[in-house]
Design a protein around this motif. Sequence first.
Motif, PDB file in Angstrom:
ATOM      1  N   LEU A  17       5.050   9.121  11.541  1.00 50.99           N
ATOM      2  CA  LEU A  17       4.647   7.847  12.150  1.00 50.99           C
ATOM      3  C   LEU A  17       4.986   7.872  13.647  1.00 50.99           C
ATOM      4  O   LEU A  17       6.060   8.329  14.037  1.00 50.99           O
ATOM      5  CB  LEU A  17       5.398   6.696  11.454  1.00 50.99           C
ATOM      6  N   ASP A  56      -1.797  -3.410  12.660  1.00 54.96           N
ATOM      7  CA  ASP A  56      -1.835  -4.006  11.326  1.00 54.96           C
ATOM      8  C   ASP A  56      -2.244  -5.467  11.472  1.00 54.96           C
ATOM      9  O   ASP A  56      -1.765  -6.170  12.354  1.00 54.96           O
ATOM     10  CB  ASP A  56      -0.473  -3.897  10.645  1.00 54.96           C
ATOM     11  N   LEU A  65       7.745  -1.076   6.314  1.00 55.19           N
ATOM     12  CA  LEU A  65       7.412   0.264   5.852  1.00 55.19           C
ATOM     13  C   LEU A  65       8.647   1.046   5.401  1.00 55.19           C
ATOM     14  O   LEU A  65       9.680   1.040   6.070  1.00 55.19           O
ATOM     15  CB  LEU A  65       6.721   1.019   6.990  1.00 55.19           C
ATOM     16  N   SER A  67      -3.388   8.553   9.435  1.00 53.78           N
ATOM     17  CA  SER A  67      -3.875   7.215   9.743  1.00 53.78           C
ATOM     18  C   SER A  67      -4.120   7.188  11.252  1.00 53.78           C
ATOM     19  O   SER A  67      -3.177   7.348  12.040  1.00 53.78           O
ATOM     20  CB  SER A  67      -2.792   6.227   9.308  1.00 53.78           C
ATOM     21  N   ARG A  83       3.567  13.864   2.462  1.00 57.68           N
ATOM     22  CA  ARG A  83       4.422  12.737   2.871  1.00 57.68           C
ATOM     23  C   ARG A  83       4.025  11.489   2.106  1.00 57.68           C
ATOM     24  O   ARG A  83       2.844  11.305   1.801  1.00 57.68           O
ATOM     25  CB  ARG A  83       4.252  12.525   4.378  1.00 57.68           C
ATOM     26  N   HIS A 102      -0.216   2.030  16.387  1.00 58.21           N
ATOM     27  CA  HIS A 102       0.578   3.106  15.798  1.00 58.21           C
ATOM     28  C   HIS A 102      -0.357   4.036  15.040  1.00 58.21           C
ATOM     29  O   HIS A 102      -1.527   3.699  14.810  1.00 58.21           O
ATOM     30  CB  HIS A 102       1.681   2.530  14.893  1.00 58.21           C
ATOM     31  N   VAL A 150       3.988   0.499   2.331  1.00 61.23           N
ATOM     32  CA  VAL A 150       4.001  -0.571   3.311  1.00 61.23           C
ATOM     33  C   VAL A 150       3.702  -1.907   2.647  1.00 61.23           C
ATOM     34  O   VAL A 150       2.690  -2.052   1.960  1.00 61.23           O
ATOM     35  CB  VAL A 150       2.925  -0.346   4.408  1.00 61.23           C
ATOM     36  N   ARG A 207       0.854  -1.193   0.000  1.00 57.99           N
ATOM     37  CA  ARG A 207       0.000   0.000   0.000  1.00 57.99           C
ATOM     38  C   ARG A 207       0.886   1.238   0.000  1.00 57.99           C
ATOM     39  O   ARG A 207       1.724   1.412   0.878  1.00 57.99           O
ATOM     40  CB  ARG A 207      -0.914   0.027   1.217  1.00 57.99           C
ATOM     41  N   TYR A 238       0.037  11.370   1.887  1.00 61.22           N
ATOM     42  CA  TYR A 238      -0.606  12.276   2.831  1.00 61.22           C
ATOM     43  C   TYR A 238      -0.355  13.706   2.351  1.00 61.22           C
ATOM     44  O   TYR A 238       0.753  14.237   2.540  1.00 61.22           O
ATOM     45  CB  TYR A 238       0.003  12.110   4.224  1.00 61.22           C
ATOM     46  N   PHE A 275       2.543  -5.587   3.299  1.00 58.15           N
ATOM     47  CA  PHE A 275       1.827  -6.356   4.315  1.00 58.15           C
ATOM     48  C   PHE A 275       1.883  -7.835   3.930  1.00 58.15           C
ATOM     49  O   PHE A 275       1.405  -8.211   2.852  1.00 58.15           O
ATOM     50  CB  PHE A 275       0.349  -5.951   4.380  1.00 58.15           C
ATOM     51  N   HIS A 327      -4.098   2.384  15.066  1.00 58.82           N
ATOM     52  CA  HIS A 327      -4.569   1.077  14.611  1.00 58.82           C
ATOM     53  C   HIS A 327      -3.436   0.063  14.763  1.00 58.82           C
ATOM     54  O   HIS A 327      -2.283   0.441  14.967  1.00 58.82           O
ATOM     55  CB  HIS A 327      -4.986   1.134  13.128  1.00 58.82           C
ATOM     56  N   ASN A 367       0.986   4.985   0.558  1.00 58.15           N
ATOM     57  CA  ASN A 367       0.178   6.010   1.227  1.00 58.15           C
ATOM     58  C   ASN A 367       0.694   7.378   0.837  1.00 58.15           C
ATOM     59  O   ASN A 367       1.906   7.636   0.903  1.00 58.15           O
ATOM     60  CB  ASN A 367       0.320   5.899   2.750  1.00 58.15           C
TER      61      ASN A 367
END
Length: 362
Positions: A252, A237, A244, A232, A301, A291, A305, A216, A220, A307, A235, A218
Amino acid sequence: MEMEDARIAVPSCLEGTQLKSSDFIWPESDRPYTSFFPSQDPAMAVGFSNEIQQRKDLEFPEVDLSLPDEEILSILRCAASSWGFFRVRNHGIPQDLFESIARHASDFFGLQLSEKRAISRVPPLPLGYTSIERSSDIKSWSEALHLMPGRDKICSLLHQVPSFREPHSFSSDVDKYFSLVGALANRIIRLLFQGLQVDAEQVDAVFNSIESSTLRINYYPACPVADFTYGSPPHKDYGGLAILHQDDVGGLEVLKDGCWVPVLPVKGCLIVNVGELIQIVSNGRFPSVLHRSLVKCSQSRLSFVFFYFPSDDTWIGPIPKLITEDCPAKYKSFYMRDYKSVFGKAQKAHQSPSLFFQELTN
Ligand SMILES: O=C(O)CCC(=O)C(=O)O
Ligand SMILES: [Fe+2]
């Protein structure tokens, strides 16, 4: 005057949507600098005070993967059991590959919303674009491009975006990245469990292929209401391991002993994060940790990531060797496909998916 203009202007990332910056403002009690955690899920906050604290003095763990395995084992075990997060150095993935992926991704996110929408993601397939509008109840100031392994699949997706310049080059970069980061994930997972004296075959029975894994990317955008929202929200993962890569902007943060600790960018290093599945397979020895990512008012930014997800027909549960008299099974076993269906429900309820598989012993 300049300040007022900045507030009134519609940020370009919201052009073409029905949204305004104020739609992203979280209730006061749940904002980044006033809350421990958005209030919906007290279960996730157990043991922590509701007061926000931030500490910069805790030293974030780092693992140098060029050290001999015997040295790595204890550092990894300590980092994963006490933080659930660590930085890796000398991981073997070339810097120019990160740079090339980041450059292509910036080109993509820089396109008009209408063009990016041509490849809108249709869940449950983890492939395509999700715009800043995606979340209906809780707004995150982020866009994302979801990709799966397979050069042709990625390339035909990107071909549907007429003004995206280099679909071939981007898809071969991403394909190469999947194989390198997948091999890295396999190595780290084996080392983690080797540190618990678990044989590689038992680990490989769960984490044996990256075919169901995802990447993914991301994005921002700079945010005029940065202190009142999240890129984000907090949450965990839900996959096996998340790896990442972030640019040099930062944002982060990881929860450690009740404090949000910034995970500062270090050039050339990757951040590894224990997901809920490793928590379950390790019978709770390696916890998955909350996180969040914050946004900035003057800088955009980019992060990407990987997963690690086992395939749907993988049988998952605590490894028998890690079930002992002192540490009985904490979770039930299940097929990956059942876990995925639970995850949707857990996410809606702002809960940790591992909670759904907790063993009820009395
Ligand atoms: O971009 C980041 O800093 C974190 C992203 C993240 O946690 C995620 O995508 O799950
Ligand atoms: Fe995450």
